[in-house]
Design a protein around this motif. Structure first.
Motif, PDB file in Angstrom:
ATOM      1  N   ARG A 261       1.084  -1.282  -0.214  1.00 26.03           N
ATOM      2  CA  ARG A 261      -0.171   0.075  -0.018  1.00 26.03           C
ATOM      3  C   ARG A 261       1.006   0.917   0.340  1.00 26.03           C
ATOM      4  N   GLY A 262       0.748   1.985  -1.604  1.00 28.40           N
ATOM      5  CA  GLY A 262       1.500   3.030  -1.125  1.00 28.40           C
ATOM      6  C   GLY A 262       3.460   3.190  -2.001  1.00 28.40           C
ATOM      7  N   TYR A 263       3.440   2.525  -2.443  1.00 33.42           N
ATOM      8  CA  TYR A 263       4.526   1.941  -3.187  1.00 33.42           C
ATOM      9  C   TYR A 263       4.293   0.930  -4.806  1.00 33.42           C
ATOM     10  N   GLY A 264       3.120   0.191  -4.521  1.00 32.16           N
ATOM     11  CA  GLY A 264       3.658  -0.268  -5.551  1.00 32.16           C
ATOM     12  C   GLY A 264       2.973  -1.971  -5.627  1.00 32.16           C
ATOM     13  N   ARG A 265       3.228  -2.984  -6.809  1.00 25.99           N
ATOM     14  CA  ARG A 265       3.388  -4.478  -6.392  1.00 25.99           C
ATOM     15  C   ARG A 265       4.876  -4.655  -7.358  1.00 25.99           C
ATOM     16  N   ILE A 266       4.679  -6.168  -6.675  1.00 27.82           N
ATOM     17  CA  ILE A 266       6.278  -6.341  -6.992  1.00 27.82           C
ATOM     18  C   ILE A 266       5.525  -8.552  -7.734  1.00 27.82           C
ATOM     19  N   GLN A 267       6.224  -8.379  -8.826  1.00 25.63           N
ATOM     20  CA  GLN A 267       6.524  -9.741  -8.772  1.00 25.63           C
ATOM     21  C   GLN A 267       7.189 -10.871  -9.258  1.00 25.63           C
ATOM     22  N   LEU A 268       7.774 -12.031  -8.488  1.00 30.91           N
ATOM     23  CA  LEU A 268       8.870 -12.859  -8.530  1.00 30.91           C
ATOM     24  C   LEU A 268       8.372 -13.097  -9.779  1.00 30.91           C
ATOM     25  N   ARG A 269       9.464 -13.146 -10.482  1.00 36.27           N
ATOM     26  CA  ARG A 269       9.242 -13.919 -12.147  1.00 36.27           C
ATOM     27  C   ARG A 269      10.429 -14.809 -12.989  1.00 36.27           C
ATOM     28  N   GLU A 270      12.076 -14.271 -12.332  1.00 40.68           N
ATOM     29  CA  GLU A 270      12.827 -15.540 -12.186  1.00 40.68           C
ATOM     30  C   GLU A 270      13.302 -15.431 -11.468  1.00 40.68           C
ATOM     31  N   ILE A 271      14.087 -16.119 -11.404  1.00 42.13           N
ATOM     32  CA  ILE A 271      15.125 -16.756 -10.181  1.00 42.13           C
ATOM     33  C   ILE A 271      16.451 -17.043 -11.414  1.00 42.13           C
ATOM     34  N   GLU A 272      16.985 -16.135 -11.550  1.00 40.22           N
ATOM     35  CA  GLU A 272      18.057 -16.037 -12.747  1.00 40.22           C
ATOM     36  C   GLU A 272      19.839 -16.652 -12.049  1.00 40.22           C
ATOM     37  N   GLY A 273      20.079 -16.879 -10.939  1.00 39.76           N
ATOM     38  CA  GLY A 273      20.673 -17.266 -10.415  1.00 39.76           C
ATOM     39  C   GLY A 273      21.444 -16.319  -8.759  1.00 39.76           C
ATOM     40  N   LYS A 274      22.831 -16.765  -9.193  1.00 42.46           N
ATOM     41  CA  LYS A 274      23.225 -16.633  -7.743  1.00 42.46           C
ATOM     42  C   LYS A 274      24.696 -16.001  -8.019  1.00 42.46           C
ATOM     43  N   THR A 275      24.695 -14.077  -7.298  1.00 47.57           N
ATOM     44  CA  THR A 275      26.165 -13.635  -7.970  1.00 47.57           C
ATOM     45  C   THR A 275      27.506 -14.270  -6.582  1.00 47.57           C
ATOM     46  N   LYS A 276      28.945 -14.190  -7.213  1.00 47.13           N
ATOM     47  CA  LYS A 276      29.413 -14.054  -6.313  1.00 47.13           C
ATOM     48  C   LYS A 276      29.811 -14.379  -4.600  1.00 47.13           C
ATOM     49  N   LYS A 277      28.736 -13.267  -4.407  1.00 51.85           N
ATOM     50  CA  LYS A 277      28.596 -13.240  -3.383  1.00 51.85           C
ATOM     51  C   LYS A 277      27.793 -13.417  -2.773  1.00 51.85           C
ATOM     52  N   ASP A 278      26.640 -14.266  -3.326  1.00 53.40           N
ATOM     53  CA  ASP A 278      26.041 -15.416  -2.864  1.00 53.40           C
ATOM     54  C   ASP A 278      24.309 -14.584  -2.972  1.00 53.40           C
ATOM     55  N   LYS A 279      24.483 -14.089  -3.422  1.00 51.94           N
ATOM     56  CA  LYS A 279      23.007 -13.032  -3.282  1.00 51.94           C
ATOM     57  C   LYS A 279      22.415 -13.471  -4.844  1.00 51.94           C
ATOM     58  N   TYR A 280      21.039 -13.797  -4.660  1.00 49.67           N
ATOM     59  CA  TYR A 280      19.777 -14.337  -5.504  1.00 49.67           C
ATOM     60  C   TYR A 280      20.304 -12.857  -6.668  1.00 49.67           C
ATOM     61  N   ARG A 281      19.875 -13.714  -8.031  1.00 50.91           N
ATOM     62  CA  ARG A 281      19.876 -12.422  -8.990  1.00 50.91           C
ATOM     63  C   ARG A 281      18.166 -12.755  -9.674  1.00 50.91           C
ATOM     64  N   LEU A 282      17.327 -12.018 -10.028  1.00 45.45           N
ATOM     65  CA  LEU A 282      15.931 -11.919  -9.972  1.00 45.45           C
ATOM     66  C   LEU A 282      15.542 -10.968 -10.815  1.00 45.45           C
ATOM     67  N   LEU A 283      14.959 -11.427 -11.728  1.00 46.19           N
ATOM     68  CA  LEU A 283      13.851 -11.079 -12.790  1.00 46.19           C
ATOM     69  C   LEU A 283      12.847 -10.306 -12.559  1.00 46.19           C
ATOM     70  N   LEU A 284      11.808  -9.373 -12.074  1.00 48.16           N
ATOM     71  CA  LEU A 284      11.201  -9.126 -10.838  1.00 48.16           C
ATOM     72  C   LEU A 284      10.402  -8.217 -12.316  1.00 48.16           C
ATOM     73  N   GLY A 285       8.378  -8.404 -12.087  1.00 50.83           N
ATOM     74  CA  GLY A 285       7.979  -7.304 -12.689  1.00 50.83           C
ATOM     75  C   GLY A 285       7.066  -6.423 -11.535  1.00 50.83           C
ATOM     76  N   VAL A 286       7.290  -4.836 -12.152  1.00 51.61           N
ATOM     77  CA  VAL A 286       7.572  -4.108 -10.906  1.00 51.61           C
ATOM     78  C   VAL A 286       6.737  -2.632 -11.278  1.00 51.61           C
ATOM     79  N   LEU A 287       5.184  -2.863 -10.627  1.00 53.72           N
ATOM     80  CA  LEU A 287       4.599  -1.518 -10.705  1.00 53.72           C
ATOM     81  C   LEU A 287       5.232  -0.386  -9.518  1.00 53.72           C
ATOM     82  N   ARG A 288       5.213   0.931  -9.679  1.00 50.83           N
ATOM     83  CA  ARG A 288       5.513   1.943  -8.868  1.00 50.83           C
ATOM     84  C   ARG A 288       4.297   3.370  -8.976  1.00 50.83           C
ATOM     85  N   LYS A 289       3.790   3.725  -7.484  1.00 43.87           N
ATOM     86  CA  LYS A 289       3.162   4.435  -7.796  1.00 43.87           C
ATOM     87  C   LYS A 289       3.729   5.931  -7.484  1.00 43.87           C
TER      88      LYS A 289
END
Length: 260
Positions: free
Chosen positions: A232-260
């Motif tokens: 509420r007040g920000y928008g919406r996020i959809q997790l489209r794809e998990i594309e793997g991890k970085t060398k620092k073990d972080k998730y690389r993500l493809l998102l759908g984003v709606l911003r208000k």
């Protein structure tokens, strides 16, 4: 249904998995198509996964337009060739005094639900900034047209429309790539909207977040593919794809984003 299927999904999704398995069994036993009500994106993902596992049936989704979030699924045997008419979807436009009144997605949704219409009976609610339209199952069209004469205090009239009269929705998803330390709801909100983890946690705990259109209050909840969170007040996020991890073990993500 192979018991191993359940381990790939959340425990709470087991009843829906069983329901999909029943639909597929009906298609197999009766050798004819089965049409579902409107499904949210996460449910669509589960259908795709289960049909892919079984392999004997086919599926197609239709929500009235290409970018629809909520769609009906048609499950069918190999011989069948689906057409748009097979999805039995009706488009309505809401006529109201635009000079003196304003409508909102929340008011329209609340009116439909309060009229005793189950959420899975209607699809996307769309606007171009002034006009409003929504999709329903064709079987509910006459009932809805007769029942809905007011939205809040605003008198309205529903007009059935053809697909060719579909408006161009104002809101459009933007595809964004991001990295995040975890798939927790509070972590993703913090990354996308550039707010502190503490602030995003407060939003969840204070009931400002919906997961797949249901209020929930667990900031540590881990998102899965196709999940949609509304903030509420920000928008919406959809997790489209998990594309793997970085060398620092972080998730690389493809998102759908709606911003208000």
């Amino acid at each position: 249904m192979d018991e191993n299927i359940y381990q790939h999904f959340r425990k709470a999704e087991a009843p829906f998995i069983d329901q999909v398995a029943g639909w597929l069994q009906d298609v197999s036993d009766q050798y004819r198509p089965y049409l579902t009500d409107f499904l949210d994106p996460r449910q669509q993902y589960i259908v795709e996964a289960l049909v892919g596992e079984k392999g004997e049936q086919h599926y197609r989704f239709e929500g009235g337009y290409l970018a629809a979030e909520r769609k009906r699924a048609l499950l069918y045997p190999a011989y069948f060739e689906p057409t748009q008419d097979d999805f039995a979807i009706q488009l309505f436009e809401i006529h109201y005094p635009t000079k003196f009144s304003k409508l909102s997605h929340g008011k329209i949704l609340g009116t439909l639900v309060n009229a005793g219409i189950k959420r899975d009976m209607f699809g996307d609610i769309m606007t171009d900034g002034e006009r409003w339209q929504f999709f329903v199952t064709a079987s509910m069209a006459d009932y809805i047209q007769a029942q809905i004469t007011k939205i809040g205090r605003v008198g309205v009239r529903l007009e059935a429309k053809d697909y060719t009269d579909l408006l161009v929705p104002k809101d459009a998803w933007a595809l964004e790539h991001t990295t995040t330390s975890s798939l927790r709801v509070d972590s993703l909100i913090s990354s996308v909207y550039n707010i502190s983890r503490q602030r995003s946690k407060e939003l969840v705990e204070n009931g400002k977040i919906k997961l797949n259109w249901q209020v929930f209050e667990r900031p540590d909840f881990e998102l899965g593919l196709r999940d949609i969170i509304s903030i509420r007040g920000y928008g919406r996020i959809q997790l489209r794809e998990i594309e793997g991890k970085t060398k620092k073990d972080k998730y690389r993500l493809l998102l759908g984003v709606l911003r208000k």
